[in-house]
Design an enzyme around this catalytic site. Structure first.
Site, mmCIF file in Angstrom:
data_model
loop_
_atom_site.group_PDB
_atom_site.id
_atom_site.type_symbol
_atom_site.label_atom_id
_atom_site.label_comp_id
_atom_site.label_asym_id
_atom_site.label_seq_id
_atom_site.Cartn_x
_atom_site.Cartn_y
_atom_site.Cartn_z
ATOM 1 N N HIS A 22 4.007 -9.191 5.400
ATOM 2 C CA HIS A 22 4.771 -7.954 5.292
ATOM 3 C C HIS A 22 5.456 -7.879 3.935
ATOM 4 C CE1 HIS A 22 8.545 -5.569 6.319
ATOM 5 N NE2 HIS A 22 7.560 -4.699 6.224
ATOM 6 N N ASP A 64 3.398 -0.405 4.720
ATOM 7 C CA ASP A 64 4.788 -0.738 5.036
ATOM 8 C C ASP A 64 5.582 0.514 5.400
ATOM 9 O OD1 ASP A 64 7.301 -1.934 5.205
ATOM 10 O OD2 ASP A 64 7.052 -3.062 3.346
ATOM 11 N N TYR A 112 2.268 -2.385 -14.634
ATOM 12 C CA TYR A 112 1.737 -3.708 -14.962
ATOM 13 C C TYR A 112 2.672 -4.813 -14.484
ATOM 14 C CZ TYR A 112 -1.821 -1.666 -18.081
ATOM 15 O OH TYR A 112 -2.884 -0.978 -18.593
#
Length: 144
Positions: A22, A64, A112
């Site tokens: 998770h 999520d 990034y």
């Protein structure tokens, strides 16, 4: 051979998806994405578009529900409000997944930076610019 698993997903990628917990994130990068510079675990999907990869991954990966944004794209350099067509395609895939939410945009270097912390990176053969997506894994609830 297994039922209901998209054929695009290799055994190694399936293992990675199963090992994620998770809040862990996976990056789907386009053909130009510096995958090996970003990720500790890189899975190649040469010849596969980023949207095909995302669809296959989202078939198995719950998003999520405890975060405001469970998916992120890299905003267009020089025009933070631009929306390349692939953004709408990514949003449609997220909308069809568990726990849909609006996709957030991250500035290139922030994207990034987040990608470097991701659990894994999937390098696709996507040639459309800005075909990069970060997905945050959620939980699967207990059966009633």
């Amino acid at each position: 051979m297994l039922h209901h698993i998209p054929a695009l997903l290799s055994p190694d990628l399936l293992k990675t998806l199963a090992e994620m917990g998770h809040g862990d994130e996976i990056v789907i990068g386009d053909a130009n994405f510096p995958a090996h510079a970003m990720g500790r675990r890189v899975h190649r999907m040469d010849g596969i578009s980023a949207t095909e990869a995302a669809k296959a991954i989202l078939h198995l990966l719950p998003l999520d529900s405890f975060v405001e944004a469970n998916a992120h794209v890299m905003q267009v350099v020089g025009d933070a409000t631009a929306s390349p067509p692939i953004f709408a395609e990514f949003q449609a895939l997220v909308d069809a997944a568990d726990n849909p939410a609006p996709i957030a945009r991250l500035e290139r270097f922030a994207f990034y930076e987040r990608a470097q912390k991701a659990f894994a990176v999937v390098q696709t053969g996507e040639f459309r610019l800005y075909g990069n997506l970060i997905l945050t894994k959620g939980v699967i609830g207990a059966a009633p």
